[in-house]
Design a protein around this motif. Structure first.
Motif, short mmCIF file in Angstrom:
data_model
loop_
_atom_site.label_atom_id
_atom_site.label_comp_id
_atom_site.label_asym_id
_atom_site.label_seq_id
_atom_site.Cartn_x
_atom_site.Cartn_y
_atom_site.Cartn_z
N ASN A 1 4.45 15.69 8.45
CA ASN A 1 4.67 16.32 9.76
C ASN A 1 5.14 15.31 10.79
O ASN A 1 5.90 15.64 11.71
CB ASN A 1 3.41 17.03 10.24
CG ASN A 1 2.22 16.08 10.39
OD1 ASN A 1 2.29 14.95 9.92
ND2 ASN A 1 1.16 16.56 11.01
N ALA A 2 4.72 14.06 10.65
CA ALA A 2 5.18 13.02 11.57
C ALA A 2 6.66 12.76 11.37
O ALA A 2 7.41 12.55 12.33
CB ALA A 2 4.37 11.75 11.38
N ILE B 1 0.87 -1.18 0.00
CA ILE B 1 0.00 0.00 0.00
C ILE B 1 0.90 1.22 0.00
O ILE B 1 1.80 1.35 0.83
CB ILE B 1 -0.90 0.03 1.23
CG1 ILE B 1 -1.74 -1.26 1.32
CG2 ILE B 1 -1.80 1.27 1.22
CD1 ILE B 1 -2.57 -1.36 2.55
N ASP B 2 0.69 2.12 -0.94
CA ASP B 2 1.40 3.39 -1.00
C ASP B 2 0.45 4.51 -0.64
O ASP B 2 -0.62 4.63 -1.23
CB ASP B 2 1.96 3.62 -2.41
CG ASP B 2 2.99 2.56 -2.80
OD1 ASP B 2 3.71 2.11 -1.86
OD2 ASP B 2 3.05 2.21 -3.98
N VAL B 3 0.81 5.34 0.36
CA VAL B 3 -0.04 6.44 0.79
C VAL B 3 0.51 7.74 0.24
O VAL B 3 1.72 7.93 0.17
CB VAL B 3 -0.10 6.51 2.34
CG1 VAL B 3 1.26 6.75 2.94
CG2 VAL B 3 -1.08 7.60 2.78
N ARG B 4 -0.37 8.60 -0.24
CA ARG B 4 0.03 9.89 -0.75
C ARG B 4 -0.94 10.93 -0.20
O ARG B 4 -2.16 10.80 -0.33
CB ARG B 4 0.01 9.90 -2.28
CG ARG B 4 1.05 9.00 -2.94
CD ARG B 4 1.02 9.12 -4.46
NE ARG B 4 -0.27 8.70 -5.01
CZ ARG B 4 -0.56 7.43 -5.26
NH1 ARG B 4 0.31 6.48 -5.02
NH2 ARG B 4 -1.73 7.13 -5.79
N LEU B 5 -0.41 11.97 0.44
CA LEU B 5 -1.22 13.06 1.01
C LEU B 5 -0.93 14.34 0.25
O LEU B 5 0.24 14.68 0.05
CB LEU B 5 -0.87 13.26 2.49
CG LEU B 5 -1.15 12.07 3.42
CD1 LEU B 5 -0.62 12.38 4.80
CD2 LEU B 5 -2.61 11.73 3.45
N ASP B 6 -1.94 15.01 -0.21
CA ASP B 6 -1.72 16.26 -0.91
C ASP B 6 -1.63 17.42 0.08
O ASP B 6 -1.69 17.23 1.29
CB ASP B 6 -2.84 16.50 -1.94
CG ASP B 6 -4.22 16.48 -1.26
OD1 ASP B 6 -4.26 16.61 0.00
OD2 ASP B 6 -5.23 16.35 -1.95
N ALA B 7 -1.53 18.65 -0.45
CA ALA B 7 -1.37 19.84 0.41
C ALA B 7 -2.59 20.07 1.28
O ALA B 7 -2.50 20.53 2.41
CB ALA B 7 -1.09 21.05 -0.45
N GLN B 8 -3.78 19.79 0.71
CA GLN B 8 -5.00 19.96 1.49
C GLN B 8 -4.97 19.08 2.72
O GLN B 8 -5.38 19.49 3.80
CB GLN B 8 -6.23 19.61 0.63
CG GLN B 8 -6.81 20.81 -0.05
CD GLN B 8 -8.16 20.48 -0.67
OE1 GLN B 8 -8.39 19.34 -1.07
NE2 GLN B 8 -9.01 21.46 -0.77
N ASP B 9 -4.49 17.87 2.59
CA ASP B 9 -4.42 16.97 3.74
C ASP B 9 -3.52 17.53 4.81
O ASP B 9 -3.80 17.44 6.00
CB ASP B 9 -3.92 15.60 3.29
CG ASP B 9 -4.93 14.90 2.37
OD1 ASP B 9 -6.13 15.17 2.58
OD2 ASP B 9 -4.52 14.13 1.51
N MET B 10 -2.43 18.17 4.39
CA MET B 10 -1.54 18.77 5.37
C MET B 10 -2.23 19.92 6.10
O MET B 10 -2.02 20.15 7.28
CB MET B 10 -0.27 19.26 4.68
CG MET B 10 0.61 18.13 4.15
SD MET B 10 1.18 17.04 5.48
CE MET B 10 2.13 18.20 6.42
#
Length: 499
Positions: free
Chosen positions: A98-99, A66-75
């Motif tokens: 941030n983690a 599983i590859d997770v990707r967070l965009d700027a909105q998620d941040m």
């Protein structure tokens, strides 16, 4: 322990229990509320990330990747939340930016958490300590189309502020509870002291009464008629009764001393006369015997007169002793035995024997029509009823120098009346309430005629025993009238009806 201290302790103890329950309940509610807010916020933000989560799932020899990707909105939406994605198959961990930057690594999930996500619900909360700081962790299960658990999305938020807030709340509740308990106990001590202040007045009054200082003292109280007010009112009533009893005892003691003094005086007079006459006779006879001469006629005459005086004084003393004995029986609570008696024969016998009583030659004695007493019964004692009538008749003869003494009878539906009237010296109205006192006439300043003054006291006792009464009508120098009332016995009519 003083009662006011007990009340203050009870008040403080009850308030302490109430404050403990109140503070515990408030702390519990605040704890649940704050924790719920933290968890709700964490769950809401984590679920938003979960909904936007882009991951690629591919099957390899090592398992699911599983590859997770967070965009700027998620941040932006997860500024205070650290995210971590765990691959179940290969335990690969993907962390949010941030983690990684803050070095926050959420502890690996345990078998208990996995079991919960597999069998009970798709999410579970846990508490964890990361880098020595407290965190709340939201574990969200990720499932494939076959509803198999393939990963876990973890969101963690710092909970130190919540713990600090709860600690401050706990400190404030404890401190305020202690302050309220101390203040309330002090106020309760003040109130109990003020409320129980009348009790001190009761104690002081009781101490004064015990020491015999002032029996007329009463406890002042101007407050409401509560328990204390009613208690003081009851105690004041009791004090008043005690004062009356004490005064009655003092009066009875005073009358007893006077009674003994008057009785001693009355007995001493005839004894002195008897002793003087005996000594006189002894001297005269001794003088005649020493001269060896026959006893002269003069000595015989003087001796006869002395013996007559001795006899008269002896008779007088005998009457006095009998009167004293009657009053002693009355004081001892002697009850006169009574039976139903016809009243007419008793009155007729008294009228017949009264004409032989000593009286002035200028005093006439008569009785008017006695027929109203025909078939009239009273419940009484014959001897005492005759003694009662003789006492009033003898008094009438004694205080009447000329004129007449008349006996009349009358009756009502309930009572039979015997009226004895004279034309004697009479009395002032101030004297009437005292004529039934013992030895009243023994004081020469209270009457022109001497006597023991016990007759009317005996008459009053006989009347009381027969449930009767007496009316007195008198005027100075114009005579007196006594009306003796006796209750009519109704039992004879009932017996006649039964026959």
């Amino acid at each position: 322990m003083p009662i006011r201290l007990k009340l203050a302790l009870w008040y403080g103890g009850v308030l302490a229990v109430i404050m403990t329950v109140f503070s515990g309940t408030l702390y519990f509610l605040m704890y649940n509320s704050i924790q719920h807010q933290y968890r709700s916020s964490l769950q809401e933000q984590t679920e938003k990330v979960y909904d936007r989560l882009e991951y690629t799932v591919r099957l390899s020899l090592r398992g699911w990747n599983i590859d997770v990707r967070l965009d700027a909105q998620d941040m932006f939406f997860t500024e205070n939340i650290y995210l971590q994605l765990i691959n179940i198959s290969n335990r690969r961990i993907s962390m949010s930016t941030n983690a990684v930057e803050d070095g926050v690594m959420i502890p690996v999930i345990t078998e208990n958490i996995l079991q919960h996500l597999l069998t009970e619900s798709p999410y579970v909360y846990t508490n964890a300590e990361i880098n020595g700081l407290p965190f709340i962790v939201y574990n969200r299960g990720i499932y494939n189309n076959s509803n198999q658990l393939i990963g876990v999305l973890q969101g963690a938020t710092y909970s130190g502020h919540m713990i600090s807030l709860l600690e401050e709340l706990r400190f404030v509740l404890i401190l305020s509870s202690i302050a309220i308990i101390i203040a309330s106990s002090s106020f309760g001590w003040f109130l109990s002291r003020k409320a129980l202040r009348p009790i001190d007045a009761v104690i002081n009054a009781a101490n004064q009464i015990e020491s015999g200082e002032d029996l007329s003292k009463r406890i002042p109280y101007k407050g409401p008629q509560d328990e204390i007010g009613r208690l003081i009112q009851t105690i004041n009533g009791m004090l008043e009764r005690i004062q009356h009893v004490y005064q009655s005892m003092e009066e009875a003691y005073r009358r007893q001393r006077r009674f003994v003094s008057d009785a001693s005086h009355e007995l001493r007079t005839p004894l002195t006369t008897i002793r003087g006459n005996v000594e006189l006779v002894e001297k005269m006879w001794q003088r005649e015997e020493d001269g060896e001469q026959p006893i002269s006629e003069e000595v015989m005459t003087l001796s006869r007169e002395a013996f007559e005086d001795i006899s008269a004084e002896t008779e007088r003393m005998s009457r006095l002793v009998n009167d004293l004995l009657s009053l002693a029986r009355a004081d001892a609570g002697k009850v006169i035995e009574r039976v139903p008696l016809p009243l007419l024969p008793i009155v007729e016998e008294v009228v017949r024997r009264a004409q032989f009583l000593p009286r002035s030659p200028d005093v006439a004695w008569r009785a008017e029509d006695l027929s109203p007493f025909h078939d009239v019964f009273v419940c009484g004692n014959r001897d005492y009823l005759q003694q009662l009538l003789f006492i009033f008749i003898e008094n009438a003869f004694k205080y009447t120098e000329k004129g007449e003494v008349v006996l009349q009878v009358q009756k009502t539906d309930e009572q039979a009346g015997i009226r004895i009237s004279d034309t004697g010296i009479g009395m002032d109205k101030e004297e009437v309430p005292m004529i039934f006192e013992r030895f009243y006439r023994a004081d020469p300043s209270r009457g022109k005629v001497g006597g023991t003054g016990l007759g009317l006291s005996i008459a009053k006792w006989i009347l009381d025993e027969h449930e009767g009464s007496v009316e007195v009508y008198t005027r100075k120098d114009q005579g007196s009238t006594f009306i003796i009332w006796l209750p009519i016995w109704k039992g004879r009519d009932n017996l006649a009806e039964e026959e």
